[in-house]
Design an enzyme around this catalytic site. Structure first.
Site, PDB file in Angstrom:
ATOM      1  N   CYS A  50     -36.484   2.176  32.495  1.00 35.71           N
ATOM      2  CA  CYS A  50     -37.714   1.692  33.120  1.00 35.71           C
ATOM      3  C   CYS A  50     -37.871   0.180  32.985  1.00 35.71           C
ATOM      4  O   CYS A  50     -37.861  -0.344  31.876  1.00 35.71           O
ATOM      5  CB  CYS A  50     -38.903   2.407  32.469  1.00 35.71           C
ATOM      6  SG  CYS A  50     -40.508   1.724  32.934  1.00 35.71           S
ATOM      7  N   VAL A 118     -44.277   5.178  30.557  1.00 38.50           N
ATOM      8  CA  VAL A 118     -43.790   4.273  29.532  1.00 38.50           C
ATOM      9  C   VAL A 118     -43.850   2.857  30.110  1.00 38.50           C
ATOM     10  O   VAL A 118     -43.766   2.690  31.333  1.00 38.50           O
ATOM     11  CB  VAL A 118     -42.326   4.627  29.129  1.00 38.50           C
ATOM     12  CG1 VAL A 118     -42.279   5.896  28.331  1.00 38.50           C
ATOM     13  CG2 VAL A 118     -41.410   4.699  30.341  1.00 38.50           C
ATOM     14  N   TYR A 181     -40.287  -1.148  44.676  1.00 34.53           N
ATOM     15  CA  TYR A 181     -40.795   0.227  44.705  1.00 34.53           C
ATOM     16  C   TYR A 181     -41.491   0.519  46.034  1.00 34.53           C
ATOM     17  O   TYR A 181     -41.351   1.608  46.601  1.00 34.53           O
ATOM     18  CB  TYR A 181     -41.760   0.463  43.543  1.00 34.53           C
ATOM     19  CG  TYR A 181     -41.069   0.723  42.229  1.00 34.53           C
ATOM     20  CD1 TYR A 181     -40.854   2.014  41.777  1.00 34.53           C
ATOM     21  CD2 TYR A 181     -40.622  -0.330  41.439  1.00 34.53           C
ATOM     22  CE1 TYR A 181     -40.216   2.257  40.571  1.00 34.53           C
ATOM     23  CE2 TYR A 181     -39.976  -0.114  40.235  1.00 34.53           C
ATOM     24  CZ  TYR A 181     -39.779   1.184  39.798  1.00 34.53           C
ATOM     25  OH  TYR A 181     -39.126   1.416  38.618  1.00 34.53           O
TER      26      TYR A 181
END
Length: 339
Positions: A50, A118, A181
């Protein structure tokens, strides 16, 4: 899912959006939110896959907070039960005693309907989540945890440069960090083209800035560099193909490629990167984009270790401080994830 970092975004038939962190308490020197800075009290839960969590991993290492703030690394492949601690014996975090990060969320708010993201900071004594505010966590590590910084730690968020750092980071977040994204999870051609255009427009705007100076703001590494790096290091491996951000590869932009290699070869950056985790997460978890779950063999990673010559621009990566020492025992990236 909704929340802060990876594993938290919503996608499908609706346009991509990244929701705000639901748990935004802060751990501060004065404990004003009820969470005072304290050695060993908190555990940072991350996925090396991530980019948002990787910010915290890099900051923690640069600042030398390993002994003050322990870290748990999840498996790169989360499922409907959330991020899980597969790398540890019996699939259970040895400090928190839980199998899934969602358990810490549940202890904070039973029945919380949002996603489990996270980075997350968990209170060890109670086992409950403190914060998943990925935007604020690293800023607080830099400014609120100063009493526990290692000797020679860099100032990652210098007060005199904060306005400029904030301005640069805002554009990088909107168009690059989150822009990839928006492009990758776009559900229509126009939506995709707008997001992809934003990504490359911003990268092209940053290029002349980084052609004349070694770091984004000032002559030292700052929070701004960390935030741009975590996207650049994933660019050719996942964003170029998987997210269709393919106008050009990072390796085809001489300035940004040299800048990224400079940071990668700086202690605290590349030694936290696990390309195996990165590729497996994106290509195996995002089945809406890659239903076959096939993980590509490339790209060739050896270029990350080639000379960059960025030192010719001057600058002092750690200012008056020093680089961090060797990676803490047990936190090394496996050979499978390194160039």
């Amino acid at each position: 899912m909704s929340g802060g970092g990876d594993g938290d975004s919503t996608y499908g038939r609706k346009p991509f959006r990244r929701s705000r962190s639901h748990f935004a308490d802060r751990i501060t020197a004065d404990g004003r939110d009820g969470w005072p800075v304290d050695v060993g009290r908190y555990r940072l839960v991350v996925s090396r896959a991530c980019p948002w969590a990787s910010r915290a991993v890099i900051s923690r290492r640069l600042l030398g907070l390993e002994d003050a703030l322990s870290m748990a690394v999840t498996d790169p492949l989360q499922d409907s039960r959330s991020w899980h601690f597969g790398p540890y014996p019996d699939g259970r975090d040895p400090v928190l005693g839980i199998r899934f990060l969602s358990e810490a969320y549940d202890r904070r708010e039973s029945g919380y309907p949002g996603g489990v993201s996270v980075p997350a900071v968990v209170d060890v004594p109670t086992g409950q989540l403190v914060t998943n505010d990925f935007q604020q966590i690293t800023l607080d590590l830099a400014t609120e945890w100063t009493a526990l910084h290692r000797q020679g730690a860099p100032d990652l968020y210098p007060e005199r440069l904060r306005d400029e750092i904030d301005e640069v980071m805002a554009g990088v977040y909107r168009d690059v960090n989150n822009g990839v994204y928006r492009a990758g999870f776009a559900t229509g051609q126009a939506e995709y083209e707008a997001a992809c255009s934003d990504v490359f427009r911003r990268l092209e705007e940053l290029t002349p800035r980084l052609r004349r100076q070694r770091h984004l703001v000032g002559d030292t590494i700052t929070e701004a560099d960390i935030r741009l790096f975590t996207t650049l290091v994933r660019f050719d491996a996942v964003y170029h193909g998987h997210f269709k951000c393919n106008r050009w590869k990072l390796t085809e932009n001489q300035v940004l490629w040299a800048y990224a290699r400079d940071l990668f070869q700086t202690p605290g950056f590349g030694d936290t990167v696990d390309f195996d985790h990165i590729k497996r997460h994106y290509y195996e978890v995002h089945t809406g984009i890659n239903p076959s779950r096939i993980v590509p063999m490339g790209p060739d990673l050896s270029g990350w270790l080639t000379p960059h010559h960025r030192e010719e621009l001057g600058g002092r990566p750690f200012g008056d401080g020093t680089p961090p020492g060797p990676v803490s025992r047990g936190e090394e990236v496996p050979a499978s994830g390194r160039p």
